[in-house]
Enzyme design. Structure first.
Site, PDB file in Angstrom:
ATOM      1  N   GLU A  26      35.892  42.529  71.607  1.00  0.00           N
ATOM      2  CA  GLU A  26      36.814  43.379  71.365  1.00  0.00           C
ATOM      3  C   GLU A  26      36.654  44.753  71.352  1.00  0.00           C
ATOM      4  OE1 GLU A  26      40.151  42.828  71.514  1.00  0.00           O
ATOM      5  OE2 GLU A  26      39.924  41.247  69.642  1.00  0.00           O
ATOM      6  N   THR A  28      35.611  46.105  73.945  1.00  0.00           N
ATOM      7  CA  THR A  28      34.617  46.207  74.953  1.00  0.00           C
ATOM      8  C   THR A  28      34.887  46.108  76.295  1.00  0.00           C
ATOM      9  OG1 THR A  28      34.690  43.801  74.981  1.00  0.00           O
ATOM     10  CG2 THR A  28      32.951  44.483  73.504  1.00  0.00           C
ATOM     11  N   SER A  60      67.044  42.967  78.719  1.00  0.00           N
ATOM     12  CA  SER A  60      66.487  42.139  77.747  1.00  0.00           C
ATOM     13  C   SER A  60      67.216  41.389  76.956  1.00  0.00           C
ATOM     14  CB  SER A  60      65.516  42.928  77.075  1.00  0.00           C
ATOM     15  OG  SER A  60      65.057  42.555  75.709  1.00  0.00           O
ATOM     16  N   GLY A 111      54.145  43.740  69.072  1.00  0.00           N
ATOM     17  CA  GLY A 111      53.496  44.549  68.012  1.00  0.00           C
ATOM     18  C   GLY A 111      52.524  43.913  67.194  1.00  0.00           C
ATOM     19  N   GLY A 113      49.685  42.425  68.958  1.00  0.00           N
ATOM     20  CA  GLY A 113      48.263  42.610  69.483  1.00  0.00           C
ATOM     21  C   GLY A 113      48.036  41.532  70.175  1.00  0.00           C
ATOM     22  N   SER A 116      52.186  41.388  74.550  1.00  0.00           N
ATOM     23  CA  SER A 116      53.619  41.578  75.012  1.00  0.00           C
ATOM     24  C   SER A 116      53.719  42.100  76.447  1.00  0.00           C
ATOM     25  CB  SER A 116      54.678  41.558  73.922  1.00  0.00           C
ATOM     26  OG  SER A 116      54.583  42.884  73.588  1.00  0.00           O
ATOM     27  N   SER A 117      53.152  43.313  76.327  1.00  0.00           N
ATOM     28  CA  SER A 117      53.385  44.232  77.459  1.00  0.00           C
ATOM     29  C   SER A 117      52.663  43.490  78.543  1.00  0.00           C
ATOM     30  CB  SER A 117      52.985  45.635  77.136  1.00  0.00           C
ATOM     31  OG  SER A 117      51.719  45.594  76.691  1.00  0.00           O
ATOM     32  N   ASP A 161      43.903  42.372  78.931  1.00  0.00           N
ATOM     33  CA  ASP A 161      45.039  41.643  78.791  1.00  0.00           C
ATOM     34  C   ASP A 161      45.668  41.230  79.789  1.00  0.00           C
ATOM     35  OD1 ASP A 161      44.352  42.575  76.046  1.00  0.00           O
ATOM     36  OD2 ASP A 161      45.929  43.938  76.039  1.00  0.00           O
TER      37      ASP A 161
HETATM   38  C1  GLA Z   1      44.126  46.415  73.662  1.00  0.00           C
HETATM   39  C2  GLA Z   1      43.858  46.761  75.221  1.00  0.00           C
HETATM   40  C3  GLA Z   1      42.862  45.860  75.728  1.00  0.00           C
HETATM   41  C4  GLA Z   1      41.548  45.786  74.905  1.00  0.00           C
HETATM   42  C5  GLA Z   1      41.904  45.710  73.448  1.00  0.00           C
HETATM   43  C6  GLA Z   1      40.721  45.504  72.459  1.00  0.00           C
HETATM   44  O1  GLA Z   1      44.649  45.109  73.780  1.00  0.00           O
HETATM   45  O2  GLA Z   1      45.020  46.630  76.057  1.00  0.00           O
HETATM   46  O3  GLA Z   1      42.361  46.491  77.176  1.00  0.00           O
HETATM   47  O4  GLA Z   1      40.829  47.194  74.813  1.00  0.00           O
HETATM   48  O5  GLA Z   1      42.972  46.233  72.932  1.00  0.00           O
HETATM   49  O6  GLA Z   1      39.763  44.853  72.529  1.00  0.00           O
END
Ligand code: GLA
Length: 356
Positions: A26, A28, A60, A111, A113, A116-117, A161
């Site tokens: 995380e 990183t 949407s 929202g 984490g 979704s985007s 992501d």
């Molecule tokens: C968000 C960012 C990712 C990553 C994480 C943390 O999800 O979009 O690129 O940096 O936070 O690991």
């Protein structure tokens, strides 16, 4: 309302992409480091057709909101910004994109984490690729999606992501070297499955806190004379830094080492210990946890059958992930949720999923 109801004709192309949960690694990715996400069962589906009035129309279904693009030099806000960004970037790459009718429907929670985007960006790019038969591969899709997020949604994110949404599946973890984009599919530790629970705390400070951490890491790398913190492998090298840069850099170095350790086929127990260590490091050194996430992680860590647990994603709210015994996920998740909700929070179980 479905595509046909909104646009009075059937879609010509359809594609989907999943959200992701990160198991280890995380904060990183923007340090050129290592990550280990997996896809979640929840997905975003995009349907497309050409629009005959010369304008783009994005709808949407979940928000029941339609955005029409009247001026192509003005980025819209909300969900439409991600779609708009993807289309603009394809055009900048030299692809001719007709005016589009686009319909979005998603089960990826917003929202929490769980990206979704990224799922929306990757699904949009896949659907356009399909409609126009564009010669772009899955890595290029992830790269375009990341650029859309940075330049049109204003988040200075790394590439984890979008790579996870474009390349990962739910049956494996995806090890990714974010500097070289070298990747490897890794099996889950034997006899284990994952649980994901949303803390119910929205990630309000995520934007500012995220960019601040990123700047701190860049400053730490500059002071240490390396291109990125990924180039430091021994955490004692960070001791020369002033606080808080020392702790920020120590998190990144130790977190990268935790990801590399699990590539050597560790047991579920060891994997869980590394997740617990990751949470402590995110809480104490990186300072991206909040009390509700710590409470949820503590309950998970104390529960029989749980190998380890940590916050997942950027932090400041959102979800926690745990590694638990195979077949025990559903029981453990409802037991943990009951205890967590007694602390005055309102969580929700996301994996094992019921609504995908
Ligand atoms: C968000 C960012 C990712 C990553 C994480 C943390 O999800 O979009 O690129 O940096 O936070 O690991």
């Amino acid at each position: 309302m479905n595509f046909q109801k909104i646009f009075a004709k059937p879609p010509e192309a359809e594609a989907s992409a999943p959200g992701r949960v990160n198991l280890l690694g995380e904060h990183t990715d923007y340090n050129d480091g290592f990550v280990l996400p997996t896809a979640i069962p929840q997905r975003t589906t995009v349907q497309l057709g050409s629009s005959t009035d010369g304008q783009d129309h994005f709808y949407s279904e979940d928000l029941d909101e339609q955005v029409s693009i009247l001026e192509s030099n003005r980025t819209p806000s909300g969900f439409a910004s991600y779609i708009f960004g993807c289309i603009q970037l394809l055009q900048k790459e030299g692809h001719t994109i007709p005016s589009l009718n686009l319909h979005v429907k998603s089960t990826v929670p917003i929202g929490s984490g769980l990206s979704s985007s990224a799922a929306l960006e990757v699904a949009t790019l896949r659907a356009v690729r399909q409609l126009l038969n564009l010669p772009i591969n899955d890595v290029e899709i992830a790269q375009l999606a990341q650029q859309a997020e940075i330049h049109y949604a204003g988040v200075q994110c790394g590439i984890m992501d979008q790579m996870a949404s474009s390349l990962a599946d739910t049956e494996h973890m995806l090890f990714l070297d974010t500097r070289t984009l070298e990747r490897r599919v890794v099996p889950f530790p034997s006899g284990a499955e994952i649980v994901v629970i949303d803390s119910g705390v929205p990630r309000t400070l995520a934007g500012s806190g995220y960019n601040e951490r990123r700047a701190e890491c860049e400053e730490a790398a500059r002071l240490l004379g390396v291109k990125a913190l990924r180039d430091i492998t021994d955490s004692s090298a960070t001791e020369v830094l002033p606080e808080p840069l020392r702790r920020r850099a120590r998190h990144v170095v130790t977190e990268n080492n935790r990801v590399l350790e699990v590539l050597h086929q560790v047991s579920s127990q060891r994997f869980g210990e590394l997740m617990n260590a990751s949470h402590a490091s995110l809480r104490d050194d990186y300072e991206v946890s909040v009390p509700a996430l710590d409470t949820l992680v503590e309950i998970l860590q104390k529960t029989a059958g749980v190998f380890g647990a940590r916050l997942t994603g950027a932090g400041f709210g959102g979800a926690c992930v745990a590694l638990v015994g195979a077949g025990e996920g559903r029981g453990i998740a409802s037991n943990v949720l009951e205890q967590y909700n007694q602390t005055g929070n309102t969580g929700r179980i996301l994996v094992p999923a019921t609504d995908f």
